[in-house]
Design an enzyme around this catalytic site. Structure first.
Site, PDB file in Angstrom:
ATOM      1  N   GLU A   6       0.828  -1.220   0.000  1.00 32.11           N
ATOM      2  CA  GLU A   6       0.000   0.000   0.000  1.00 32.11           C
ATOM      3  C   GLU A   6       0.865   1.275   0.000  1.00 32.11           C
ATOM      4  OE1 GLU A   6      -3.744  -0.053   1.822  1.00 32.11           O
ATOM      5  OE2 GLU A   6      -3.854  -2.245   1.858  1.00 32.11           O
TER       6      GLU A   6
HETATM    7  N1  CAA Z   1      -6.289  11.764  -4.016  1.00 30.38           N
HETATM    8  C1  CAA Z   1      -6.770  12.208  -5.186  1.00 30.38           C
HETATM    9  N2  CAA Z   1      -6.006  12.403  -6.273  1.00 30.38           N
HETATM   10  C2  CAA Z   1      -4.694  12.150  -6.164  1.00 30.38           C
HETATM   11  C3  CAA Z   1      -4.118  11.678  -4.964  1.00 30.38           C
HETATM   12  C4  CAA Z   1      -4.978  11.496  -3.853  1.00 30.38           C
HETATM   13  N3  CAA Z   1      -4.525  11.053  -2.689  1.00 30.38           N
HETATM   14  N4  CAA Z   1      -2.801  11.511  -5.160  1.00 30.38           N
HETATM   15  C5  CAA Z   1      -2.537  11.856  -6.424  1.00 30.38           C
HETATM   16  N5  CAA Z   1      -3.693  12.239  -7.023  1.00 30.38           N
HETATM   17  C6  CAA Z   1      -3.879  12.702  -8.392  1.00 30.38           C
HETATM   18  C7  CAA Z   1      -3.052  13.960  -8.685  1.00 30.38           C
HETATM   19  O1  CAA Z   1      -3.748  15.135  -8.294  1.00 30.38           O
HETATM   20  C8  CAA Z   1      -2.866  13.859 -10.186  1.00 30.38           C
HETATM   21  O2  CAA Z   1      -4.026  14.287 -10.838  1.00 30.38           O
HETATM   22  P1  CAA Z   1      -4.052  15.664 -11.741  1.00 30.38           P
HETATM   23  O3  CAA Z   1      -2.896  15.563 -12.686  1.00 30.38           O
HETATM   24  O4  CAA Z   1      -5.388  15.619 -12.386  1.00 30.38           O
HETATM   25  O5  CAA Z   1      -3.894  16.764 -10.736  1.00 30.38           O
HETATM   26  C9  CAA Z   1      -2.777  12.364 -10.418  1.00 30.38           C
HETATM   27  O6  CAA Z   1      -3.385  11.718  -9.290  1.00 30.38           O
HETATM   28  C10 CAA Z   1      -1.370  11.866 -10.581  1.00 30.38           C
HETATM   29  O7  CAA Z   1      -0.680  12.212  -9.396  1.00 30.38           O
HETATM   30  P2  CAA Z   1       0.874  12.483  -9.367  1.00 30.38           P
HETATM   31  O8  CAA Z   1       1.252  13.439 -10.439  1.00 30.38           O
HETATM   32  O9  CAA Z   1       1.227  12.828  -7.965  1.00 30.38           O
HETATM   33  O10 CAA Z   1       1.432  11.047  -9.799  1.00 30.38           O
HETATM   34  P3  CAA Z   1       2.842  10.369  -9.626  1.00 30.38           P
HETATM   35  O11 CAA Z   1       3.113   9.562 -10.822  1.00 30.38           O
HETATM   36  O12 CAA Z   1       3.855  11.379  -9.194  1.00 30.38           O
HETATM   37  O13 CAA Z   1       2.594   9.296  -8.437  1.00 30.38           O
HETATM   38  C11 CAA Z   1       2.409   8.504  -6.224  1.00 30.38           C
HETATM   39  C12 CAA Z   1       2.100   9.614  -7.216  1.00 30.38           C
HETATM   40  C13 CAA Z   1       1.991   9.048  -4.863  1.00 30.38           C
HETATM   41  C14 CAA Z   1       3.883   8.159  -6.184  1.00 30.38           C
HETATM   42  C15 CAA Z   1       1.566   7.246  -6.594  1.00 30.38           C
HETATM   43  O14 CAA Z   1       1.977   6.703  -7.827  1.00 30.38           O
HETATM   44  C16 CAA Z   1       1.574   6.174  -5.538  1.00 30.38           C
HETATM   45  O15 CAA Z   1       0.896   6.297  -4.512  1.00 30.38           O
HETATM   46  N6  CAA Z   1       2.325   5.070  -5.769  1.00 30.38           N
HETATM   47  C17 CAA Z   1       2.283   3.924  -4.870  1.00 30.38           C
HETATM   48  C18 CAA Z   1       1.215   2.970  -5.268  1.00 30.38           C
HETATM   49  C19 CAA Z   1       0.826   2.057  -4.158  1.00 30.38           C
HETATM   50  O16 CAA Z   1       0.581   2.468  -3.030  1.00 30.38           O
HETATM   51  N7  CAA Z   1       0.710   0.773  -4.472  1.00 30.38           N
HETATM   52  C20 CAA Z   1       0.258  -0.155  -3.520  1.00 30.38           C
HETATM   53  C21 CAA Z   1      -0.378  -1.309  -4.211  1.00 30.38           C
HETATM   54  S1  CAA Z   1      -1.899  -1.771  -3.557  1.00 30.38           S
HETATM   55  C22 CAA Z   1      -1.568  -2.885  -2.328  1.00 30.38           C
HETATM   56  O17 CAA Z   1      -0.505  -2.994  -1.823  1.00 30.38           O
HETATM   57  C23 CAA Z   1      -2.774  -3.607  -1.925  1.00 30.38           C
HETATM   58  C24 CAA Z   1      -2.603  -4.897  -1.231  1.00 30.38           C
HETATM   59  O18 CAA Z   1      -2.918  -5.918  -1.788  1.00 30.38           O
HETATM   60  C25 CAA Z   1      -2.200  -4.921   0.194  1.00 30.38           C
END
Ligand code: CAA
Length: 380
Positions: free
Chosen positions: A363
């Site tokens: 996550e």
């Molecule tokens: N709420 C709403 N929108 C959001 C947001 C949030 N919390 N975070 C980002 N966004 C939106 C941004 O506003 C942007 O939209 P706009 O361009 O329209 O403004 C869009 O999403 C893209 O955001 P970023 O430009 O920030 O994207 P990024 O490529 O820099 O990545 C990141 C951001 C935070 C690194 C994200 O990719 C991330 O969280 N990565 C990790 C993924 C993850 O947690 N994976 C876990 C897998 S699930 C799992 O583990 C489940 C399980 O089985 C246990």
């Protein structure tokens, strides 16, 4: 400011503690060895209302708040983090996602079964080449009018084999980048949806983790969640709440290990006295207790922000970052306090140490939490 729990919170925490002691503790070592988790225990967690803790009772949920959710998560995780990850994924990634963003039809068809524990859910975002870099989705969902055709691979999917309902993130329009990503509801057994072999893991070995394969899976349009292109934001918003659940899991792993270490240190004698009377051990206990309390405050604050309807993106990232660090460090200390016995399975702390590691990875890794926090800090 009020740090006390309500009577209802105490009741729920005690119910989870009782269930963990009487139902999860027996057999936890065997389940870890065999990498299994019986359906019967999942059913019991459903009956206790643990599978849809925050879901509105009109959809079969328990209608409780996020504080109740973290209290339950902590108690289950003290004993069996494989059980608690099932609870966390089902509650905050699947049920929350459907309740907050699904249509009424989707809620009636899927949420009502997931919230009662009759069915189990999985959240499918990660791919072989898109873990932290979640916008780089290679799985495609091609729009064919009244349906989509999904192709691709998902990795490390919790509940991957035993789930019934899968929320799958896929790229519909690559030219639009993250704004061309969608989220879909898939059902086990859909033609072309194959479940790969189970992963053999370091920790949470009772939890069922699989690779999933989609080969021309036909998904009706009504199974898309939200407007076209909402999928990435859906994943981010859902994961923000999921991180509170994993932070609470880390807190439970840390406090479970601490409680075992404290008990052991009051029983085990060395150099003529119980080892807790040696400052080397007493100071470890003091550090453990302090750091666990600090983690608890961050976890509770994140849950409180959610309950208030405030933005909790940063609070959940901070809670997960810190609680998972505490879980990793303090489970190592718990093993150390147990000495040679800490290295032996029957004392439980080695399992908690192995289970702790994943809380720094899934996550969103600790490094991803720092991205979220630092962006928030800089934006102000
Ligand atoms: N709420 C709403 N929108 C959001 C947001 C949030 N919390 N975070 C980002 N966004 C939106 C941004 O506003 C942007 O939209 P706009 O361009 O329209 O403004 C869009 O999403 C893209 O955001 P970023 O430009 O920030 O994207 P990024 O490529 O820099 O990545 C990141 C951001 C935070 C690194 C994200 O990719 C991330 O969280 N990565 C990790 C993924 C993850 O947690 N994976 C876990 C897998 S699930 C799992 O583990 C489940 C399980 O089985 C246990």
């Amino acid at each position: 400011m009020d740090f006390s729990l309500t009577e209802e919170h105490i009741m729920i925490r005690d119910a989870a503690r009782d269930f963990a002691q009487t139902e999860l503790l027996p057999g936890v070592i065997e389940r870890d060895n065999a990498q299994t988790f019986p359906d019967e225990l999942v059913r019991k967690m459903g009956e206790l209302g643990f599978m849809g803790i925050m879901v509105d009772p009109k959809y079969g949920g328990s209608g409780m708040d996020a504080i109740s959710y973290v209290l339950i998560m902590e108690e289950l995780s003290k004993i069996d983090a494989s059980a608690s990850v099932m609870v966390s994924v089902n509650n905050s990634l699947v049920c929350y996602g459907l309740e907050a963003f699904g249509t009424e039809e989707q809620k009636q068809k899927y949420l009502t079964k997931l919230a009662t524990g009759e069915q189990l859910g999985a959240f499918c975002l990660s791919e072989p080449e898109a873990g932290s870099d979640a916008t780089s989705q290679k799985t495609t969902a091609i729009d064919k009018g009244d349906h989509y055709i999904i192709n691709g691979t998902k990795n490390w999917i919790t509940n991957g084999g035993r789930a019934d309902t899968y929320l799958v993130i896929a790229q519909t329009d690559r030219d639009k980048g993250h704004r061309g990503i969608n989220a879909f509801i898939l059902e086990k057994g859909m033609p072309g949806f194959d479940i790969g072999p189970k992963e053999d893991k370091l920790g949470i070995r009772g939890s069922d983790t699989h690779t999933l394969q989609f080969n021309d899976v036909k998904v009706p349009k009504e199974n898309r969640i939200g407007e076209d292109g909402f999928g990435f934001k859906f994943a981010m918003k859902t994961l923000s709440g999921g991180r509170i659940g994993i932070a609470a899991q880390a807190l439970g792993i840390a406090s479970g290990a601490y409680e075992l270490a404290l008990k052991y240190s009051k029983e085990r004698k060395a150099f003529g006295t119980e080892i807790c009377n040696h400052q080397a051990i007493a100071f470890k206990l003091a550090d453990m207790y302090t750091e666990i309390e600090a983690a608890r405050h961050l976890v509770m604050k994140a849950a409180w922000e959610k309950d208030q309807g405030n933005n909790y993106d940063m609070a959940s990232a901070m809670a997960k970052l810190y609680a998972s660090k505490v879980a990793m460090e303090q489970t190592v200390e718990a093993v150390q306090i147990h000495g040679g016995n800490g290295f032996v399975k029957e004392y439980h702390v080695e399992r908690l140490m192995r289970d702790a590691k994943i809380t720094q990875i899934y996550e969103g890794t600790s490094e991803i939490q720092k991205i979220v926090i630092s962006r928030g800090v800089i934006k102000g």
